[in-house]
Every structure is written in C-alpha cells, then in structure tokens.
Write a protein that holds these residues in place. Structure first.
Motif, mmCIF file in Angstrom:
data_model
loop_
_atom_site.group_PDB
_atom_site.id
_atom_site.type_symbol
_atom_site.label_atom_id
_atom_site.label_comp_id
_atom_site.label_asym_id
_atom_site.label_seq_id
_atom_site.Cartn_x
_atom_site.Cartn_y
_atom_site.Cartn_z
ATOM 1 N N THR A 17 -4.300 10.428 -0.493
ATOM 2 C CA THR A 17 -3.756 9.101 -0.210
ATOM 3 C C THR A 17 -3.146 9.044 1.190
ATOM 4 O O THR A 17 -3.254 8.026 1.879
ATOM 5 C CB THR A 17 -2.690 8.716 -1.245
ATOM 6 O OG1 THR A 17 -1.644 9.703 -1.263
ATOM 7 C CG2 THR A 17 -3.291 8.615 -2.641
ATOM 8 N N LEU A 18 -2.519 10.138 1.620
ATOM 9 C CA LEU A 18 -1.970 10.180 2.980
ATOM 10 C C LEU A 18 -3.095 10.063 4.015
ATOM 11 O O LEU A 18 -2.968 9.315 4.988
ATOM 12 C CB LEU A 18 -1.201 11.480 3.196
ATOM 13 C CG LEU A 18 -0.647 11.705 4.613
ATOM 14 C CD1 LEU A 18 0.379 10.637 4.966
ATOM 15 C CD2 LEU A 18 -0.040 13.100 4.741
ATOM 16 N N PRO A 65 -1.626 16.854 -7.204
ATOM 17 C CA PRO A 65 -1.070 17.049 -5.852
ATOM 18 C C PRO A 65 -2.123 16.889 -4.769
ATOM 19 O O PRO A 65 -1.819 16.415 -3.666
ATOM 20 C CB PRO A 65 -0.505 18.476 -5.888
ATOM 21 C CG PRO A 65 -1.170 19.129 -7.042
ATOM 22 C CD PRO A 65 -1.439 18.051 -8.039
ATOM 23 N N GLY A 66 -3.368 17.268 -5.056
ATOM 24 C CA GLY A 66 -4.437 17.049 -4.087
ATOM 25 C C GLY A 66 -4.636 15.570 -3.815
ATOM 26 O O GLY A 66 -4.872 15.162 -2.671
ATOM 27 N N VAL A 120 0.834 -1.204 0.000
ATOM 28 C CA VAL A 120 0.000 0.000 0.000
ATOM 29 C C VAL A 120 0.869 1.256 0.000
ATOM 30 O O VAL A 120 0.588 2.219 -0.723
ATOM 31 C CB VAL A 120 -0.942 -0.004 1.225
ATOM 32 C CG1 VAL A 120 -1.671 1.335 1.333
ATOM 33 C CG2 VAL A 120 -1.948 -1.137 1.109
ATOM 34 N N ILE A 121 1.959 1.252 0.782
ATOM 35 C CA ILE A 121 2.859 2.411 0.818
ATOM 36 C C ILE A 121 3.470 2.670 -0.554
ATOM 37 O O ILE A 121 3.528 3.815 -1.030
ATOM 38 C CB ILE A 121 3.966 2.204 1.870
ATOM 39 C CG1 ILE A 121 3.406 2.357 3.281
ATOM 40 C CG2 ILE A 121 5.093 3.221 1.670
ATOM 41 C CD1 ILE A 121 4.438 2.156 4.370
ATOM 42 N N PHE A 122 3.932 1.614 -1.216
ATOM 43 C CA PHE A 122 4.517 1.785 -2.551
ATOM 44 C C PHE A 122 3.483 2.308 -3.541
ATOM 45 O O PHE A 122 3.792 3.153 -4.390
ATOM 46 C CB PHE A 122 5.111 0.466 -3.039
ATOM 47 C CG PHE A 122 6.522 0.243 -2.595
ATOM 48 C CD1 PHE A 122 7.570 0.940 -3.182
ATOM 49 C CD2 PHE A 122 6.817 -0.665 -1.585
ATOM 50 C CE1 PHE A 122 8.887 0.744 -2.773
ATOM 51 C CE2 PHE A 122 8.124 -0.874 -1.168
ATOM 52 C CZ PHE A 122 9.160 -0.166 -1.773
ATOM 53 N N ALA A 123 2.259 1.818 -3.434
ATOM 54 C CA ALA A 123 1.203 2.278 -4.337
ATOM 55 C C ALA A 123 0.899 3.752 -4.106
ATOM 56 O O ALA A 123 0.833 4.548 -5.054
ATOM 57 C CB ALA A 123 -0.055 1.430 -4.142
#
Length: 292
Positions: A166-167, A160-161, A122-125
């Motif tokens: 995602t964060l 960028p939004g 998930v982090i890589f995605a």
C-alpha cells in the motif's frame, strides 16, 4: 548446511540489514546537519520546518533506541515488546512520510480541497490496512545471539507485506500526480536553462520514487517469496531510506524558500511561464497562493 547454520545466517543477514539502514540514516543526518541549521533552525519555524524536524528526529531517535534494544540480551517477553514497538515506529514513520508527500502535492495543485479530501481518504484506507498488521509475527531468542529472532509463516506474512504494498501504491499515486501537474504547468517541457522550484520538485520527486521503488520491491518480495527466516529482513532498511529521502527532498525545498513543501504555483514575471515560487508572509511564514 543444517537448520542451525541456516538460522544463524538468516539472523546475521537481518542484523547487517539493520546496521546498514541505521548507518545510512545517521550518516545522512551528519552530512546535512549544517544545511539543517542554516535553512531550518536559523529561519522562521513554518509548519513545513516543523514537519521536517518531527520526521527527521522521530526516525533518528527511534531507530537508534530500537538498535540499542535489539543488541541487548532478550527474553521472549522483551522480544515481543521490541517487535511491537518496532512495528509502531515503522507505522509512525510511514504515516509522516505520506503526510508530507500529501501536503507537497496539495500545495503543488494550488491547495485543491477536493484533491486533499481524496488523498486523506486514501491515507486512512491504507493506514487501516497497515495498522492491521501489528503483532503478526512470531519470535524466539536463539542461544548464542543477543537479539530477537523474528519469523513469519507464509500465511501471516501476507498482511505485513500488504502494508508495504500500500505504501508503494500511494507513492506511485503521488509521483503520478506530480508528473501530471508538471506536464500541465510546463507544457510537457521539463528541460529549462534556469533551475527553479519546479525543477527541484520534479527531480527530487523522481529520485525519491525511483530509489524507494528499488528499496521497497525487494522488501515486499521477502514477505511473499522468502523463507520464514528472511521475511521482513529489509523492512528497517526500507523505512530508513524513506525517511532519509523525504528529509533530503524537504531540505532542498527549504534551501530555496522558507515555505518548503507549502510552496505554491504563482506567476514569475522574470520567467515566461508559470513556475513554482512563493509569497511568504513574514509574520505567519505561511505562503499565499495565486493560480493563473
């Protein structure tokens, strides 16, 4: 109000947002430097302590440097370099925050390799989505101002939004996993007469998620609902708040055990249920994990 006055107002707002964000970051560092020396520098340097220092000082030094560059006279070329460097700093800071949250959740689930694998995927995605936003802005230098003027068109602002969305989604995932683990471990009873590591993780985790949601939602809304001159104006504030809160979370854990975010569930004989504590190997400063 004519366009030049609107432009000046927007630039002033962005400048104040950056100054407030950096002030919070610096103030928190000064307010907790005594605890940092006591519980980080004067104890064995476990991996959790190293991650704490990297997260804290990359953000502190990076934001102070970016602020100094931001206030210097700028040309179009230097302004573009500044904005690219700022985006890179945001990316590094948020990757570090996500890594720390991932490790803490991994330890909370007694080092489940399956969970860790899925979280890394998930982090890589999400990281790939965020990395694709670099350089997606335009900037000019406005006469009478000493810093860059940044703007996003409606089409460009979507990317960028999405990085900030995602964060927020990943932090929601971490918070959900934390709540599920605590409810399972404590049998849905979160109130106790004794403060232990489980209480610390729940309270700090809930506080982190609540504050970050309040900080990140307005930031996201500026990208999708704001004007070209206000989009992204709260990005620095959101990033600094994220680093500040995760530093506080880690410091609170290190006040109890040297292992910090690597603290894992073991049996506490003095307490009538499973709680979070640790067994620390003095030589390696890495905790062992026994699951019951």
């Amino acid at each position: 109000m004519d366009s030049s006055e609107v432009q000046q107002t927007s630039m002033n707002f962005k400048l104040y947002a950056v100054l407030v964000a950096d002030s919070i970051l610096i103030y928190d560092h000064m307010a907790t430097i005594t605890d940092e020396i006591t519980f980080i520098w004067c104890r064995p340097k476990a991996l959790s302590a190293i991650l704490f220092l990297v997260n804290r000082y990359v953000a502190l030094l990076g934001n102070v440097y970016m602020l100094s560059v931001y206030l210097l006279p700028s040309s179009d070329e230097s302004c573009q370099k500044y904005l690219m460097s700022r985006d890179l700093l945001f990316f590094v800071q948020q990757i570090l925050v996500c890594l720390i949250l991932t490790i803490r959740t991994y330890a909370l689930y007694c080092r489940s390799k399956r969970l860790l694998t899925w979280m890394i995927i998930v982090i890589f995605a999400f990281g790939g989505v965020t990395a694709g936003t670099f350089g997606l802005h335009s900037s000019i230098v406005v006469p009478g101002f000493t810093h860059c003027y940044e703007s996003y068109s409606e089409e460009i602002a979507i990317s960028p939004g999405l990085g900030w969305v995602t964060l927020l989604v990943y932090e929601l995932l971490i918070f959900g996993l934390t709540i599920c683990r605590i409810c399972k471990t404590r049998g849905l009873s979160l109130a106790t007469s004794r403060r232990n590591m489980l209480d610390i993780i729940f309270q700090d985790g809930a506080m982190y998620f609540a504050v970050m949601t309040l900080a990140n939602l307005p930031n996201i809304l500026t990208y999708y609902c704001g004007s070209n001159t206000t989009r992204g104006s709260l990005a620095t504030f959101t990033s600094c708040m994220s680093v500040t809160l995760i530093s506080r979370l880690m410091l609170n854990l290190h006040k109890s055990v040297d292992a910090g975010i690597f603290t894992t569930p073991v049996r506490d004989d003095d307490y009538d249920s499973t709680v979070l504590t640790t067994r620390v190997n003095v030589q390696s400063a890495i905790p062992s994990c026994d699951c019951y």
